[in-house]
Design a protein around this motif. Structure first.
Motif, PDB file in Angstrom:
ATOM      1  N   TRP A 140       0.941  -1.228   0.116  1.00 14.48           N
ATOM      2  CA  TRP A 140      -0.146   0.025   0.055  1.00 14.48           C
ATOM      3  C   TRP A 140       0.903   1.274  -0.091  1.00 14.48           C
ATOM      4  O   TRP A 140       0.695   2.111  -0.945  1.00 14.48           O
ATOM      5  CB  TRP A 140      -1.039   0.252   1.325  1.00 14.48           C
ATOM      6  CG  TRP A 140      -1.649   1.269   1.453  1.00 14.48           C
ATOM      7  CD1 TRP A 140      -2.302   2.220   0.551  1.00 14.48           C
ATOM      8  CD2 TRP A 140      -1.910   1.616   2.683  1.00 14.48           C
ATOM      9  NE1 TRP A 140      -2.940   3.107   1.156  1.00 14.48           N
ATOM     10  CE2 TRP A 140      -2.913   2.813   2.627  1.00 14.48           C
ATOM     11  CE3 TRP A 140      -1.799   1.336   4.129  1.00 14.48           C
ATOM     12  CZ2 TRP A 140      -3.211   3.558   3.640  1.00 14.48           C
ATOM     13  CZ3 TRP A 140      -2.534   2.123   5.158  1.00 14.48           C
ATOM     14  CH2 TRP A 140      -3.109   3.127   4.793  1.00 14.48           C
ATOM     15  N   GLY A 144       3.006   2.522  -3.326  1.00 12.23           N
ATOM     16  CA  GLY A 144       2.050   3.808  -3.519  1.00 12.23           C
ATOM     17  C   GLY A 144       3.138   4.995  -3.658  1.00 12.23           C
ATOM     18  O   GLY A 144       2.805   5.505  -4.604  1.00 12.23           O
ATOM     19  N   GLN A 176       0.376  -1.896  -5.820  1.00 13.57           N
ATOM     20  CA  GLN A 176      -0.216  -1.301  -4.788  1.00 13.57           C
ATOM     21  C   GLN A 176      -1.623  -1.768  -4.275  1.00 13.57           C
ATOM     22  O   GLN A 176      -1.797  -1.890  -3.170  1.00 13.57           O
ATOM     23  CB  GLN A 176      -0.132   0.226  -5.155  1.00 13.57           C
ATOM     24  CG  GLN A 176      -0.367   1.149  -4.305  1.00 13.57           C
ATOM     25  CD  GLN A 176      -2.000   1.395  -3.838  1.00 13.57           C
ATOM     26  OE1 GLN A 176      -2.859   1.121  -4.630  1.00 13.57           O
ATOM     27  NE2 GLN A 176      -2.267   2.482  -3.192  1.00 13.57           N
ATOM     28  N   ARG A 177      -2.223  -2.402  -5.103  1.00 15.19           N
ATOM     29  CA  ARG A 177      -3.608  -2.977  -4.912  1.00 15.19           C
ATOM     30  C   ARG A 177      -3.309  -4.061  -4.214  1.00 15.19           C
ATOM     31  O   ARG A 177      -4.457  -4.308  -3.335  1.00 15.19           O
ATOM     32  CB  ARG A 177      -4.424  -3.151  -6.350  1.00 15.19           C
ATOM     33  CG  ARG A 177      -4.945  -1.933  -6.827  1.00 15.19           C
ATOM     34  CD  ARG A 177      -5.690  -2.097  -7.965  1.00 15.19           C
ATOM     35  NE  ARG A 177      -5.517  -0.959  -9.010  1.00 15.19           N
ATOM     36  CZ  ARG A 177      -5.983  -1.050 -10.441  1.00 15.19           C
ATOM     37  NH1 ARG A 177      -6.771  -2.090 -10.716  1.00 15.19           N
ATOM     38  NH2 ARG A 177      -5.845   0.038 -10.938  1.00 15.19           N
ATOM     39  N   GLY A 179      -1.379  -4.701  -1.972  1.00 21.83           N
ATOM     40  CA  GLY A 179      -1.097  -4.306  -0.418  1.00 21.83           C
ATOM     41  C   GLY A 179      -2.224  -3.834   0.103  1.00 21.83           C
ATOM     42  O   GLY A 179      -2.487  -4.004   1.369  1.00 21.83           O
ATOM     43  N   TYR A 180      -2.935  -2.731  -0.963  1.00 21.89           N
ATOM     44  CA  TYR A 180      -4.414  -2.369   0.062  1.00 21.89           C
ATOM     45  C   TYR A 180      -5.256  -3.399   0.107  1.00 21.89           C
ATOM     46  O   TYR A 180      -6.054  -3.105   1.313  1.00 21.89           O
ATOM     47  CB  TYR A 180      -4.903  -1.161  -0.840  1.00 21.89           C
ATOM     48  CG  TYR A 180      -5.765  -0.530  -0.161  1.00 21.89           C
ATOM     49  CD1 TYR A 180      -5.433   0.424   0.542  1.00 21.89           C
ATOM     50  CD2 TYR A 180      -7.136  -0.624  -0.593  1.00 21.89           C
ATOM     51  CE1 TYR A 180      -6.566   1.278   1.532  1.00 21.89           C
ATOM     52  CE2 TYR A 180      -7.943   0.468  -0.114  1.00 21.89           C
ATOM     53  CZ  TYR A 180      -7.514   1.398   1.011  1.00 21.89           C
ATOM     54  OH  TYR A 180      -8.599   2.309   1.673  1.00 21.89           O
ATOM     55  N   THR A 246      -3.132   9.281   0.173  1.00 24.69           N
ATOM     56  CA  THR A 246      -3.118   8.339   1.041  1.00 24.69           C
ATOM     57  C   THR A 246      -4.095   8.549   2.553  1.00 24.69           C
ATOM     58  O   THR A 246      -4.590   7.507   2.618  1.00 24.69           O
ATOM     59  CB  THR A 246      -1.565   7.953   1.582  1.00 24.69           C
ATOM     60  OG1 THR A 246      -0.846   7.838   0.357  1.00 24.69           O
ATOM     61  CG2 THR A 246      -1.402   6.772   2.156  1.00 24.69           C
ATOM     62  N   GLN A 249      -7.232   6.941   1.814  1.00 24.65           N
ATOM     63  CA  GLN A 249      -7.071   5.345   1.808  1.00 24.65           C
ATOM     64  C   GLN A 249      -7.300   4.985   3.265  1.00 24.65           C
ATOM     65  O   GLN A 249      -7.853   3.888   3.751  1.00 24.65           O
ATOM     66  CB  GLN A 249      -6.142   4.994   1.143  1.00 24.65           C
ATOM     67  CG  GLN A 249      -6.172   5.671  -0.276  1.00 24.65           C
ATOM     68  CD  GLN A 249      -4.981   5.174  -1.054  1.00 24.65           C
ATOM     69  OE1 GLN A 249      -4.048   4.900  -0.748  1.00 24.65           O
ATOM     70  NE2 GLN A 249      -5.142   5.317  -2.679  1.00 24.65           N
TER      71      GLN A 249
END
Ligand code: FAQ
Length: 332
Positions: A140, A144, A176-177, A179-180, A246, A249
């Motif tokens: 993330w 990111g 990144q996705r 991780g999120y 961020t 998020q």
């Protein structure tokens, strides 16, 4: 050797530029891409070798904190995804080493400089990944931040670097996705899992902010790199964009950014935030972060352990060359 290759020459005022340098700057100003065989100032070449080389090293050293968790991923699916991501980072390293090689430096020279501690890699990879939530936080926040920096680099003035960045950015957004996605699972899980997610955010927030480099007033290379369009934005500009992207998020996850100074600033249309502890950043890039020694040792060991394989490849290539030469002679 490396120090001579990349020693910064500082920014030259226009009146001191040679006609060749002025013509080069005009090409840059017109937005033209510079290609490997074309004339370029020595400082431009050195700056690119430094930045692309450091970037390549970051990709391969960046495999270590995540590789550490492949065998302990919580499900088969998470393991397959993490394996693919870590493999992608090796690929990114290869694109970037290849781009650097077009500037007349060999991959062996770059790796020697890394192993000797003469060349840097991103500060972020000197922090440990202590538990599974850290893998979420790395994807993330670290990926990111990497994307925030790399998307503008797709427009960088050096052709091979810019083209490498286009491929890399496509993969980084998947990273990144993932991780999120881990963070979403953890934050919506048991209270203990949510606490782990918060703890990972607490530990990775400031190191992620430091990835963008020192504040603009302390950035040695930004002015010249931006004039040459090697860099498109300043370190502080990108850091601000990252924070603005961020914070919502984190709110969506129900997590708290570990900064009491964080406040929405209506006037600038962005978040005010507290500066990282820059003394920590400078200590980490000087080799004194929590994992610097471990990371470098792991890379040197991997290099030494791979010697038999490189020797085998070279022996095979020599034999194949000899066979081809013999076949040519026989045909003549
Ligand atoms: N770490 O004058 P500036 C990834 C050094 S993404 C270590 O502002 P510049 C993906 C800098 O080299 C991470 N050193 O420098 C991934 C200079 O020292 P030097 C890699 C840093 O170059 C995700 C000094 O401080 N991305 O790996 C750092 O204009 C997950 C003064 O600084 C890139 O490399 C730092 N954070 O701006 C992989 C992007 N910041 O060389 C696996 C390309 C600064 O004179 C898992 N690079 N320093 O001894 C850039 O955009 C620039 O080089 C900056 C620094 C913005 C990093």
């Amino acid at each position: 050797m490396y120090a001579q290759m990349v020693k910064s020459e500082g920014m030259k005022p226009r009146e001191e530029m040679t006609p060749e340098e002025i013509a080069f700057q005009e090409r840059i100003d017109r937005g033209e891409k510079i290609e490997p065989k074309e004339w370029m100032p020595e400082g431009y070449r050195k700056t690119l070798i430094r930045q692309i080389g450091q970037h390549a090293h970051s990709e391969i050293v960046g495999q270590l904190p995540e590789g550490n968790w492949i065998t302990r991923a919580p499900t088969l699916e998470r393991k397959a995804i993490l394996l693919a991501k870590v493999q992608d980072e090796a690929g990114h390293g290869l694109y970037l080493y290849s781009a650097a090689e077009t500037l007349g430096v060999s991959r062996d020279e770059l790796l020697d400089a890394l192993h000797a501690g003469k060349m840097k890699y991103s500060s972020i990879f000197n922090y440990p990944t202590l538990n599974w939530a850290d893998i979420g936080a790395v994807g993330w926040l670290v990926d990111g931040a990497a994307i925030m920096n790399q998307v503008p680099l797709q427009r960088t003035s050096y052709g091979p670097y810019s083209r490498a960045m286009i491929r890399i950015c496509k993969e980084e957004s998947f990273h990144q996705r993932q991780g999120y996605d881990i963070m979403m699972k953890m934050a919506a899980g048991t209270p203990e899992q949510k606490e782990m997610a918060q703890d990972a955010l607490n530990r990775f927030w400031y190191p992620a902010l430091m990835m963008f480099g020192p504040s603009d007033k302390d950035s040695v290379h930004s002015a010249q790199s931006m004039a040459w369009k090697i860099k498109i934005n300043t370190n502080d500009e990108l850091r601000q964009k990252f924070v603005d992207q961020t914070v919502p998020q984190a709110h969506y996850l129900g997590l708290t950014i570990p900064d009491e100074g964080l406040a929405w600033n209506e006037e600038k249309g962005g978040w005010d935030f507290s500066e990282p502890d820059w003394s920590e950043f400078f200590a980490v890039i000087a080799g004194n972060g929590p994992c610097n020694t471990e990371r470098l040792e792991a890379r040197v060991t991997a290099w030494e352990d791979g010697a038999w394989f490189r020797d085998g490849l070279m022996a095979h290539a020599k034999k194949a060359d000899a066979r081809r030469a013999a076949a040519r002679m026989a045909a003549e």
